[in-house]
Motif scaffolding. Structure first.
Motif, short mmCIF file in Angstrom:
data_model
loop_
_atom_site.label_atom_id
_atom_site.label_comp_id
_atom_site.label_asym_id
_atom_site.label_seq_id
_atom_site.Cartn_x
_atom_site.Cartn_y
_atom_site.Cartn_z
N TRP A 128 0.86 -1.17 0.00
CA TRP A 128 0.00 0.00 0.00
C TRP A 128 0.90 1.23 0.00
CZ3 TRP A 128 -4.70 -1.14 -1.20
CH2 TRP A 128 -5.32 -2.30 -0.72
N TYR A 129 0.80 2.04 -1.05
CA TYR A 129 1.60 3.26 -1.16
C TYR A 129 0.71 4.33 -1.77
CZ TYR A 129 2.07 2.34 -6.17
OH TYR A 129 1.80 2.14 -7.50
N ARG A 130 1.26 5.50 -2.03
CA ARG A 130 0.42 6.62 -2.46
C ARG A 130 -0.37 6.30 -3.73
NH1 ARG A 130 2.27 12.91 -2.70
NH2 ARG A 130 2.98 12.31 -0.62
N SER A 133 -3.20 3.51 -2.19
CA SER A 133 -3.72 3.46 -0.81
C SER A 133 -4.92 4.35 -0.57
CB SER A 133 -2.62 3.87 0.16
OG SER A 133 -2.35 5.27 0.05
N HIS A 138 -4.00 0.76 5.79
CA HIS A 138 -4.82 -0.42 5.53
C HIS A 138 -4.50 -1.53 6.52
CE1 HIS A 138 -6.60 0.70 1.56
NE2 HIS A 138 -5.59 1.55 1.59
N ARG A 143 -1.97 -7.28 1.16
CA ARG A 143 -1.21 -7.40 -0.08
C ARG A 143 -0.45 -8.72 -0.07
NH1 ARG A 143 -2.96 -3.80 -3.81
NH2 ARG A 143 -4.73 -4.96 -2.96
N ASP A 152 3.62 -6.85 4.12
CA ASP A 152 3.75 -5.40 4.35
C ASP A 152 5.19 -4.99 4.67
OD1 ASP A 152 0.89 -4.74 4.13
OD2 ASP A 152 0.70 -5.85 6.00
N GLY A 155 5.63 -0.56 2.07
CA GLY A 155 4.35 0.14 2.13
C GLY A 155 3.61 -0.02 3.44
N ASN A 156 2.47 0.62 3.51
CA ASN A 156 1.57 0.67 4.67
C ASN A 156 2.16 1.49 5.81
OD1 ASN A 156 -1.05 0.21 5.31
ND2 ASN A 156 -0.76 -1.86 6.10
N TRP A 181 2.13 4.29 3.54
CA TRP A 181 0.95 4.47 2.71
C TRP A 181 0.92 5.81 1.98
CZ3 TRP A 181 -1.89 8.68 4.21
CH2 TRP A 181 -1.73 9.11 5.55
N ASP A 204 2.54 7.40 9.84
CA ASP A 204 2.85 6.34 8.88
C ASP A 204 4.06 5.52 9.34
OD1 ASP A 204 4.88 8.15 8.43
OD2 ASP A 204 4.70 8.15 6.25
#
Length: 215
Positions: A128-130, A133, A138, A143, A152, A155-156, A181, A204
């Motif tokens: 989950w990244y820009r 997301s 999340h 993922r 994860d 990301g996230n 994220w 984050d």
């Protein structure tokens, strides 16, 4: 917890153009970042800006993560890995069987999981990244995991690591790994290093736990 065998990893820093290799003993690493439910169960605290039992805990400082590791060790009857000596002084008891933060070498070795590229899979499938997301955190495990079953890693939330980033330039700042994220794709790579003051709390940044190997 995922068991990781011994190995060697080469780390790099874009700012200084430095590369260095680290040999690793066996260790274990959490398959997921610590969740808000786990953090609340152990500490009784809910520090996160977003709320959800299976969301990664965030808004936690490096010191919060260290104290969680010790509290979880006490809860499970293990020897705490850290001795808090007052002020900024802390001792990592290498022989302890309790929970701790991974070193950044352990983190990168586990993130790569035997792969050699910047990521262990297509970014939209593993993180989950820009770009996917919708600018929010999340639940963990949403993922695809890496080949060793770790979720994860990219990301996230960023993961706190044990290491000091660069004591001569940044003092006590500690290493962050993995991207979050709100980050662009270039921050979500196995080699990317970020830093933050060990008292800072950001929405984050979370962490996952490690233990020294028993094999």
């Amino acid at each position: 917890m995922i068991a990781v065998g011994p190995g060697q990893v080469t780390l790099s820093d874009r700012r200084t153009q430095r590369r260095w290799s680290v040999a690793l003993e066996p260790y274990e690493l959490g398959a997921f970042p610590v969740t808000q439910a786990q953090y609340a169960l152990v500490t009784g605290e809910r520090p996160s800006a977003a709320h959800g039992a299976r969301l990664p805990v965030e808004g936690v400082s490096w010191w919060d993560a260290v104290r969680f590791c010790n509290a979880l060790s006490h809860r499970e009857g293990l020897t705490p890995a850290y001795r808090l000596l007052g002020g900024d002084d802390i001792e990592w008891r290498l022989s302890a069987d309790g929970y701790r933060l991974p070193t950044e070498a352990e983190w990168e070795y586990a993130c790569r999981a035997g792969t050699t590229g910047p990521r262990y899979g297509p970014l939209d499938e593993i993180a989950w990244y820009r770009g996917n997301s919708r600018e929010r955190i999340h639940e963990v495990g949403g993922r695809r995991p890496n080949p060793w079953g770790l979720y994860d890693m990219l990301g996230n939330v960023w993961d706190w690591c044990w290491d000091v980033y660069d004591a001569e330039v940044y003092g006590t700042y500690r290493v962050l790994r993995g991207g979050g994220w709100f980050d662009e794709h270039w921050s979500c790579r196995a080699s990317v290093r970020r830093r933050s003051h060990p008292t800072f709390r950001v929405d984050d940044v979370g962490f996952r736990v490690a233990r020294s190997g028993r094999r």
